[in-house]
Enzyme design. Structure first.
Site, PDB file in Angstrom:
ATOM      1  N   PRO A   1      38.370   1.626 -29.607  1.00  0.00           N
ATOM      2  CG  PRO A   1      39.633  -0.205 -29.516  1.00  0.00           C
ATOM      3  CD  PRO A   1      39.234   0.971 -28.925  1.00  0.00           C
ATOM      4  CG  HIS A   2      34.124   1.997 -32.763  1.00  0.00           C
ATOM      5  ND1 HIS A   2      35.004   2.932 -32.503  1.00  0.00           N
ATOM      6  CD2 HIS A   2      33.577   2.488 -33.799  1.00  0.00           C
ATOM      7  CE1 HIS A   2      34.938   3.914 -33.324  1.00  0.00           C
ATOM      8  NE2 HIS A   2      34.155   3.546 -34.158  1.00  0.00           N
TER       9      HIS A   2
END
Length: 149
Positions: free
Chosen positions: A66-67
């Site tokens: 996730p980013h």
């Protein structure tokens, strides 16, 4: 590029306690906020949830990355978590996630943000590296692997 430029030992969660995507994201963001009090945890979670709505960052093989980008962040920050049991993350292959790398980046460093994501992805494609990370007995052992990567 080395991960220890963006990651510190206190941002490694040896055994994630959460069991859902939302809880995992919150646990990783909380770790970042403890180490970097200037990070707005609510804004980080909002950005991460918005990114997940575009498509899952659970890329398969037990991995999620996730980013998101934050306007008030001064530099790229990573947090890493491991789950022996695995957790649901809506992964592309439908399998549980065991390793999750959270990447938060300032809005103005798009090129570096992409290089960090690509570096993490390349590392985790190595089955031996991935296995070593999953089997690491504690956060120190995980740090030893990650600080040289």
């Amino acid at each position: 590029m080395r991960l220890d430029e963006y990651l510190s030992k206190d941002l490694i969660i040896h055994e994630i306690s959460a069991s859902t995507k939302e809880e995992v994201l919150a646990e990783l963001v909380n770790a970042v906020c403890r180490a970097h009090p200037e990070v707005d945890g609510r804004a980080a979670l909002k950005v991460l949830h918005e990114r997940e709505q575009l498509g899952t960052t659970g890329i398969g093989d037990g991995i999620a990355i996730p980013h998101g980008k934050l306007s008030d962040l001064g530099r790229i920050v990573l947090s890493v978590g491991r789950s022996s049991a695995g957790f649901g993350f809506d992964s592309l292959d439908g399998k549980p996630v065991h390793i999750v790398f959270l990447v938060l980046a300032p809005e103005h460093v798009a090129g570096m943000h992409l290089r960090v994501l690509a570096h993490i992805s390349r590392l985790l494609k190595d089955v031996a590296f991935r296995r070593a990370l999953i089997e690491a007995p504690d956060a120190n052992a995980m740090w030893e692997l990650l600080s040289k990567a």
